[in-house]
Design an enzyme around this catalytic site. Structure first.
Site, PDB file in Angstrom:
ATOM      1  N   LYS A  85       0.198   4.283  -0.357  1.00  0.00           N
ATOM      2  CA  LYS A  85      -0.430   5.485   0.222  1.00  0.00           C
ATOM      3  C   LYS A  85      -0.164   6.712  -0.668  1.00  0.00           C
ATOM      4  O   LYS A  85      -0.007   6.573  -1.877  1.00  0.00           O
ATOM      5  CB  LYS A  85       0.053   5.694   1.660  1.00  0.00           C
ATOM      6  CG  LYS A  85      -0.075   4.426   2.507  1.00  0.00           C
ATOM      7  CD  LYS A  85       0.027   4.676   3.970  1.00  0.00           C
ATOM      8  CE  LYS A  85       0.011   3.358   4.702  1.00  0.00           C
ATOM      9  NZ  LYS A  85      -0.058   3.486   6.133  1.00  0.00           N
TER      10      LYS A  85
ATOM     11  N   HIS B 114      -9.603   1.236   4.818  1.00  0.00           N
ATOM     12  CA  HIS B 114      -8.319   1.402   5.520  1.00  0.00           C
ATOM     13  C   HIS B 114      -8.544   2.342   6.708  1.00  0.00           C
ATOM     14  O   HIS B 114      -9.331   3.293   6.619  1.00  0.00           O
ATOM     15  CB  HIS B 114      -7.271   1.975   4.559  1.00  0.00           C
ATOM     16  CG  HIS B 114      -5.893   1.923   5.139  1.00  0.00           C
ATOM     17  ND1 HIS B 114      -5.456   2.846   6.050  1.00  0.00           N
ATOM     18  CD2 HIS B 114      -4.870   1.045   4.962  1.00  0.00           C
ATOM     19  CE1 HIS B 114      -4.205   2.530   6.410  1.00  0.00           C
ATOM     20  NE2 HIS B 114      -3.839   1.441   5.762  1.00  0.00           N
TER      21      HIS B 114
ATOM     22  N   GLU C 185      -5.842  -5.127  10.513  1.00  0.00           N
ATOM     23  CA  GLU C 185      -4.828  -4.107  10.745  1.00  0.00           C
ATOM     24  C   GLU C 185      -5.120  -3.382  12.051  1.00  0.00           C
ATOM     25  O   GLU C 185      -5.928  -2.423  12.059  1.00  0.00           O
ATOM     26  CB  GLU C 185      -4.837  -3.092   9.601  1.00  0.00           C
ATOM     27  CG  GLU C 185      -4.540  -3.696   8.256  1.00  0.00           C
ATOM     28  CD  GLU C 185      -3.865  -2.690   7.330  1.00  0.00           C
ATOM     29  OE1 GLU C 185      -2.760  -2.978   6.880  1.00  0.00           O
ATOM     30  OE2 GLU C 185      -4.430  -1.608   7.099  1.00  0.00           O
TER      31      GLU C 185
ATOM     32  N   ASN D  34       0.876  -1.174   0.000  1.00  0.00           N
ATOM     33  CA  ASN D  34       0.000   0.000   0.000  1.00  0.00           C
ATOM     34  C   ASN D  34       0.911   1.220   0.000  1.00  0.00           C
ATOM     35  O   ASN D  34       1.478   1.568   1.035  1.00  0.00           O
ATOM     36  CB  ASN D  34      -0.900  -0.027   1.247  1.00  0.00           C
ATOM     37  CG  ASN D  34      -1.723   1.236   1.399  1.00  0.00           C
ATOM     38  OD1 ASN D  34      -1.829   2.041   0.466  1.00  0.00           O
ATOM     39  ND2 ASN D  34      -2.316   1.423   2.562  1.00  0.00           N
TER      40      ASN D  34
ATOM     41  N   SER E 163       3.032  -2.403  10.497  1.00  0.00           N
ATOM     42  CA  SER E 163       4.480  -2.405  10.727  1.00  0.00           C
ATOM     43  C   SER E 163       5.131  -3.763  10.438  1.00  0.00           C
ATOM     44  O   SER E 163       6.023  -4.199  11.167  1.00  0.00           O
ATOM     45  CB  SER E 163       4.794  -1.955  12.156  1.00  0.00           C
ATOM     46  OG  SER E 163       4.354  -0.620  12.355  1.00  0.00           O
TER      47      SER E 163
ATOM     48  N   GLU F 281      -6.906   4.705   7.830  1.00  0.00           N
ATOM     49  CA  GLU F 281      -6.664   6.132   7.552  1.00  0.00           C
ATOM     50  C   GLU F 281      -7.879   6.756   6.880  1.00  0.00           C
ATOM     51  O   GLU F 281      -8.210   7.925   7.123  1.00  0.00           O
ATOM     52  CB  GLU F 281      -5.382   6.283   6.700  1.00  0.00           C
ATOM     53  CG  GLU F 281      -4.141   6.002   7.547  1.00  0.00           C
ATOM     54  CD  GLU F 281      -2.942   5.468   6.781  1.00  0.00           C
ATOM     55  OE1 GLU F 281      -2.925   5.539   5.544  1.00  0.00           O
ATOM     56  OE2 GLU F 281      -2.017   4.962   7.447  1.00  0.00           O
TER      57      GLU F 281
ATOM     58  N   GLY G 275       2.066   2.041  10.864  1.00  0.00           N
ATOM     59  CA  GLY G 275       3.012   3.140  10.713  1.00  0.00           C
ATOM     60  C   GLY G 275       3.665   3.570  12.018  1.00  0.00           C
ATOM     61  O   GLY G 275       4.312   4.616  12.077  1.00  0.00           O
TER      62      GLY G 275
HETATM   63  C1  PEP Z   1      -0.998  -0.025   6.068  1.00  0.00           C
HETATM   64  O1  PEP Z   1      -1.056   1.158   5.819  1.00  0.00           O
HETATM   65  O2  PEP Z   1      -1.872  -0.758   5.630  1.00  0.00           O
HETATM   66  C2  PEP Z   1       0.104  -0.512   6.872  1.00  0.00           C
HETATM   67  C3  PEP Z   1       0.038  -1.722   7.328  1.00  0.00           C
HETATM   68  O3  PEP Z   1       1.149   0.378   7.098  1.00  0.00           O
HETATM   69  P1  PEP Z   1       2.548   0.038   7.804  1.00  0.00           P
HETATM   70  O4  PEP Z   1       3.048  -1.260   7.213  1.00  0.00           O
HETATM   71  O5  PEP Z   1       3.426   1.182   7.476  1.00  0.00           O
HETATM   72  O6  PEP Z   1       2.277  -0.094   9.273  1.00  0.00           O
END
Ligand code: PEP
Length: 248
Positions: free
Chosen positions: A11, A94, A166, A9, A211, A96, A172
Protein backbone atom coordinates in the site's frame (compact mmCIF):
# COMPACT_ATOMS: atom_id res chain seq x y z
CA UNK A 1 -2.18 -29.08 -9.28
CA UNK A 2 -2.37 -25.37 -8.48
CA UNK A 3 0.72 -23.67 -7.05
CA UNK A 4 0.17 -21.56 -3.98
CA UNK A 5 0.89 -17.85 -4.25
CA UNK A 6 1.47 -15.32 -1.48
CA UNK A 7 1.48 -11.64 -2.46
CA UNK A 8 2.35 -8.69 -0.24
CA UNK A 9 0.50 -5.42 -0.80
CA UNK A 10 2.60 -2.68 0.76
CA UNK A 11 0.00 0.00 0.00
CA UNK A 12 1.17 3.61 0.59
CA UNK A 13 3.69 2.76 3.28
CA UNK A 14 7.40 3.21 3.81
CA UNK A 15 10.28 5.14 2.34
CA UNK A 16 12.88 4.26 -0.25
CA UNK A 17 15.19 3.02 2.51
CA UNK A 18 12.54 0.94 4.25
CA UNK A 19 11.33 -0.56 0.96
CA UNK A 20 14.87 -1.70 0.11
CA UNK A 21 15.33 -3.11 3.62
CA UNK A 22 12.00 -4.94 3.61
CA UNK A 23 12.66 -6.53 0.20
CA UNK A 24 16.20 -7.49 1.28
CA UNK A 25 14.93 -9.05 4.51
CA UNK A 26 12.31 -11.06 2.63
CA UNK A 27 14.91 -12.25 0.13
CA UNK A 28 17.26 -13.28 2.92
CA UNK A 29 14.55 -15.46 4.47
CA UNK A 30 13.45 -17.28 1.31
CA UNK A 31 14.19 -20.96 1.34
CA UNK A 32 13.41 -22.07 -2.20
CA UNK A 33 9.99 -23.44 -1.23
CA UNK A 34 7.71 -24.33 -4.08
CA UNK A 35 5.03 -21.70 -3.50
CA UNK A 36 5.15 -18.47 -5.50
CA UNK A 37 5.82 -15.20 -3.72
CA UNK A 38 5.55 -11.57 -4.81
CA UNK A 39 5.48 -8.04 -3.44
CA UNK A 40 3.33 -5.24 -4.86
CA UNK A 41 5.27 -2.11 -4.00
CA UNK A 42 4.54 1.61 -4.45
CA UNK A 43 5.25 2.69 -8.04
CA UNK A 44 8.16 4.89 -7.07
CA UNK A 45 10.03 1.97 -5.50
CA UNK A 46 9.55 -0.46 -8.40
CA UNK A 47 13.02 0.33 -9.70
CA UNK A 48 14.82 -0.16 -6.37
CA UNK A 49 12.96 -3.30 -5.42
CA UNK A 50 13.06 -4.58 -9.01
CA UNK A 51 16.86 -4.44 -9.05
CA UNK A 52 17.02 -6.38 -5.80
CA UNK A 53 14.63 -9.16 -6.78
CA UNK A 54 15.89 -9.63 -10.36
CA UNK A 55 16.67 -13.31 -10.93
CA UNK A 56 15.30 -14.36 -7.54
CA UNK A 57 12.20 -16.25 -6.51
CA UNK A 58 10.56 -13.03 -5.30
CA UNK A 59 8.40 -11.54 -8.05
CA UNK A 60 7.56 -7.88 -8.47
CA UNK A 61 4.09 -6.38 -8.73
CA UNK A 62 2.31 -3.02 -8.83
CA UNK A 63 -0.73 -2.01 -6.83
CA UNK A 64 -2.71 -0.66 -9.76
CA UNK A 65 -2.37 -0.01 -13.50
CA UNK A 66 -3.81 2.60 -15.87
CA UNK A 67 -7.07 1.82 -17.63
CA UNK A 68 -5.78 3.37 -20.89
CA UNK A 69 -2.83 2.48 -23.08
CA UNK A 70 -1.18 5.94 -23.04
CA UNK A 71 -1.97 9.62 -23.40
CA UNK A 72 -3.28 12.56 -21.41
CA UNK A 73 -4.13 10.78 -18.15
CA UNK A 74 -2.30 12.78 -15.51
CA UNK A 75 -1.10 10.76 -12.56
CA UNK A 76 -1.74 7.36 -14.14
CA UNK A 77 0.87 4.68 -14.84
CA UNK A 78 0.44 2.47 -17.90
CA UNK A 79 0.95 -1.26 -18.21
CA UNK A 80 3.75 -0.56 -20.72
CA UNK A 81 5.55 1.44 -18.04
CA UNK A 82 5.13 -1.38 -15.53
CA UNK A 83 6.53 -3.79 -18.09
CA UNK A 84 9.71 -1.67 -18.19
CA UNK A 85 10.25 -2.67 -14.57
CA UNK A 86 9.55 -6.37 -15.20
CA UNK A 87 6.38 -6.37 -13.17
CA UNK A 88 4.86 -9.83 -13.15
CA UNK A 89 1.66 -8.80 -11.37
CA UNK A 90 -0.62 -5.78 -11.00
CA UNK A 91 -3.43 -5.59 -8.47
CA UNK A 92 -6.68 -4.28 -9.97
CA UNK A 93 -9.91 -3.43 -8.21
CA UNK A 94 -8.59 -3.39 -4.66
CA UNK A 95 -11.45 -2.34 -2.40
CA UNK A 96 -9.52 0.77 -1.33
CA UNK A 97 -9.37 1.86 -4.97
CA UNK A 98 -13.06 1.10 -5.42
CA UNK A 99 -14.10 2.88 -2.20
CA UNK A 100 -11.77 5.92 -2.10
CA UNK A 101 -10.95 6.59 -5.77
CA UNK A 102 -14.17 5.59 -7.46
CA UNK A 103 -12.88 2.64 -9.45
CA UNK A 104 -16.05 1.23 -11.00
CA UNK A 105 -16.44 -2.34 -12.21
CA UNK A 106 -16.03 -1.11 -15.79
CA UNK A 107 -12.83 0.76 -14.95
CA UNK A 108 -11.42 -2.24 -13.10
CA UNK A 109 -12.16 -4.37 -16.15
CA UNK A 110 -10.29 -1.86 -18.34
CA UNK A 111 -7.29 -1.92 -15.99
CA UNK A 112 -7.39 -5.73 -16.07
CA UNK A 113 -7.35 -5.72 -19.88
CA UNK A 114 -4.46 -3.23 -20.04
CA UNK A 115 -2.33 -5.38 -17.73
CA UNK A 116 -3.04 -8.53 -19.70
CA UNK A 117 -2.22 -6.84 -23.00
CA UNK A 118 1.32 -6.26 -21.72
CA UNK A 119 1.73 -9.78 -20.32
CA UNK A 120 1.29 -8.63 -16.72
CA UNK A 121 -0.89 -10.88 -14.60
CA UNK A 122 -3.76 -8.93 -13.10
CA UNK A 123 -4.73 -9.84 -9.54
CA UNK A 124 -8.44 -9.03 -9.62
CA UNK A 125 -9.82 -8.21 -6.16
CA UNK A 126 -13.45 -8.94 -5.46
CA UNK A 127 -15.42 -8.90 -2.23
CA UNK A 128 -18.41 -7.61 -0.34
CA UNK A 129 -18.83 -5.00 2.39
CA UNK A 130 -20.21 -5.96 5.78
CA UNK A 131 -23.55 -4.42 4.91
CA UNK A 132 -23.74 -6.39 1.67
CA UNK A 133 -22.92 -9.61 3.54
CA UNK A 134 -25.57 -8.91 6.13
CA UNK A 135 -28.08 -8.32 3.35
CA UNK A 136 -27.16 -11.64 1.71
CA UNK A 137 -25.70 -9.88 -1.32
CA UNK A 138 -22.23 -11.43 -1.23
CA UNK A 139 -22.62 -13.63 -4.31
CA UNK A 140 -24.46 -10.93 -6.25
CA UNK A 141 -21.63 -8.44 -5.62
CA UNK A 142 -19.03 -10.98 -6.70
CA UNK A 143 -21.04 -11.81 -9.80
CA UNK A 144 -21.18 -8.15 -10.80
CA UNK A 145 -17.45 -7.67 -10.24
CA UNK A 146 -16.60 -10.78 -12.26
CA UNK A 147 -19.14 -10.18 -15.01
CA UNK A 148 -17.70 -6.76 -15.84
CA UNK A 149 -14.36 -8.43 -16.59
CA UNK A 150 -15.95 -11.37 -18.43
CA UNK A 151 -17.81 -8.88 -20.64
CA UNK A 152 -14.69 -6.92 -21.58
CA UNK A 153 -11.92 -9.51 -21.59
CA UNK A 154 -13.72 -12.87 -21.76
CA UNK A 155 -13.39 -15.84 -19.44
CA UNK A 156 -10.33 -17.27 -21.13
CA UNK A 157 -8.36 -14.16 -20.16
CA UNK A 158 -8.28 -15.58 -16.66
CA UNK A 159 -5.83 -18.27 -17.70
CA UNK A 160 -3.24 -15.50 -17.17
CA UNK A 161 -4.82 -13.86 -14.15
CA UNK A 162 -5.31 -14.35 -10.43
CA UNK A 163 -8.34 -13.61 -8.29
CA UNK A 164 -8.21 -12.36 -4.72
CA UNK A 165 -11.35 -12.72 -2.64
CA UNK A 166 -11.12 -9.93 -0.11
CA UNK A 167 -14.17 -9.34 2.05
CA UNK A 168 -14.02 -5.58 2.60
CA UNK A 169 -14.97 -5.97 6.27
CA UNK A 170 -11.86 -8.08 6.86
CA UNK A 171 -9.29 -5.74 5.29
CA UNK A 172 -7.08 -4.02 7.82
CA UNK A 173 -9.69 -4.55 10.54
CA UNK A 174 -8.23 -7.58 12.31
CA UNK A 175 -11.50 -9.40 11.50
CA UNK A 176 -10.80 -12.43 9.32
CA UNK A 177 -13.38 -14.46 7.47
CA UNK A 178 -13.56 -17.89 9.06
CA UNK A 179 -11.98 -20.68 7.05
CA UNK A 180 -15.47 -21.90 6.13
CA UNK A 181 -16.77 -18.44 5.19
CA UNK A 182 -13.80 -17.90 2.91
CA UNK A 183 -13.96 -21.40 1.43
CA UNK A 184 -17.67 -20.97 0.65
CA UNK A 185 -16.98 -17.88 -1.47
CA UNK A 186 -13.85 -19.33 -3.10
CA UNK A 187 -15.82 -22.41 -4.08
CA UNK A 188 -18.55 -20.19 -5.50
CA UNK A 189 -16.02 -18.21 -7.56
CA UNK A 190 -14.37 -21.36 -8.90
CA UNK A 191 -17.83 -22.67 -9.73
CA UNK A 192 -18.57 -19.58 -11.82
CA UNK A 193 -15.50 -20.40 -13.93
CA UNK A 194 -16.18 -24.13 -14.01
CA UNK A 195 -19.52 -23.41 -15.70
CA UNK A 196 -17.63 -21.73 -18.54
CA UNK A 197 -14.26 -23.50 -18.73
CA UNK A 198 -13.63 -26.44 -16.41
CA UNK A 199 -9.88 -26.74 -17.07
CA UNK A 200 -9.33 -23.04 -16.48
CA UNK A 201 -11.33 -23.19 -13.25
CA UNK A 202 -9.19 -26.04 -11.99
CA UNK A 203 -5.97 -24.11 -12.59
CA UNK A 204 -7.17 -20.67 -11.45
CA UNK A 205 -5.34 -19.33 -8.39
CA UNK A 206 -7.85 -17.78 -5.99
CA UNK A 207 -6.20 -15.97 -3.09
CA UNK A 208 -7.80 -14.95 0.16
CA UNK A 209 -7.13 -11.48 1.59
CA UNK A 210 -8.28 -9.83 4.77
CA UNK A 211 -6.24 -9.69 7.99
CA UNK A 212 -4.21 -12.81 7.20
CA UNK A 213 -1.59 -13.25 9.93
CA UNK A 214 0.96 -15.96 10.76
CA UNK A 215 -1.54 -17.37 13.27
CA UNK A 216 -4.46 -17.90 10.87
CA UNK A 217 -2.72 -18.46 7.53
CA UNK A 218 -2.24 -22.22 7.76
CA UNK A 219 -5.90 -23.00 8.42
CA UNK A 220 -7.09 -20.66 5.66
CA UNK A 221 -4.61 -22.00 3.11
CA UNK A 222 -5.58 -25.58 3.98
CA UNK A 223 -9.06 -25.03 2.51
CA UNK A 224 -9.46 -26.77 -0.85
CA UNK A 225 -10.23 -23.66 -2.92
CA UNK A 226 -7.86 -21.21 -1.20
CA UNK A 227 -4.57 -21.05 -3.10
CA UNK A 228 -2.68 -18.55 -0.99
CA UNK A 229 -3.16 -14.98 0.14
CA UNK A 230 -3.00 -11.28 -0.63
CA UNK A 231 -1.44 -9.82 2.48
CA UNK A 232 -1.63 -6.18 3.54
CA UNK A 233 -0.51 -5.20 7.03
CA UNK A 234 1.41 -8.38 7.80
CA UNK A 235 3.46 -8.04 4.61
CA UNK A 236 5.18 -4.95 6.03
CA UNK A 237 7.08 -7.12 8.47
CA UNK A 238 9.48 -9.55 6.79
CA UNK A 239 9.21 -12.20 9.52
CA UNK A 240 5.41 -12.21 9.52
CA UNK A 241 5.26 -12.25 5.73
CA UNK A 242 7.74 -15.12 5.53
CA UNK A 243 5.81 -17.11 8.15
CA UNK A 244 2.64 -16.65 6.09
CA UNK A 245 4.54 -17.68 2.98
CA UNK A 246 5.78 -20.84 4.69
CA UNK A 247 2.20 -21.65 5.65
CA UNK A 248 1.40 -21.77 1.94
C1 PEP B 1 -5.19 -5.98 1.47
O1 PEP B 1 -5.02 -4.78 1.52
O2 PEP B 1 -5.26 -6.52 0.38
C2 PEP B 1 -5.29 -6.72 2.72
C3 PEP B 1 -5.69 -7.95 2.66
O3 PEP B 1 -4.94 -6.03 3.88
P1 PEP B 1 -4.80 -6.66 5.34
O4 PEP B 1 -4.02 -7.95 5.21
O5 PEP B 1 -4.08 -5.64 6.13
O6 PEP B 1 -6.20 -6.92 5.85
Amino acid sequence: MRRSLVVGNWKMNGTQASAIKLASDILAGLNGADAEIAVCVPYVYLSDVGQLVKGTQLALGAQNVGDQESGAYTGEISATMLKDFDCKFAIVGHSERRAYYGDSNAMVAARFAQALAQGIKPILCVGETLQQREQDQTFQVIDEELDAVFDLAGVDAFSDAVIAYEPVWAIGTGMTASDQQAQEVHQYIRGRFADKNAALAENLQILYGGSVKPGNAKALFAMPDIDGGLIGGASLDADSFLQIYRAA
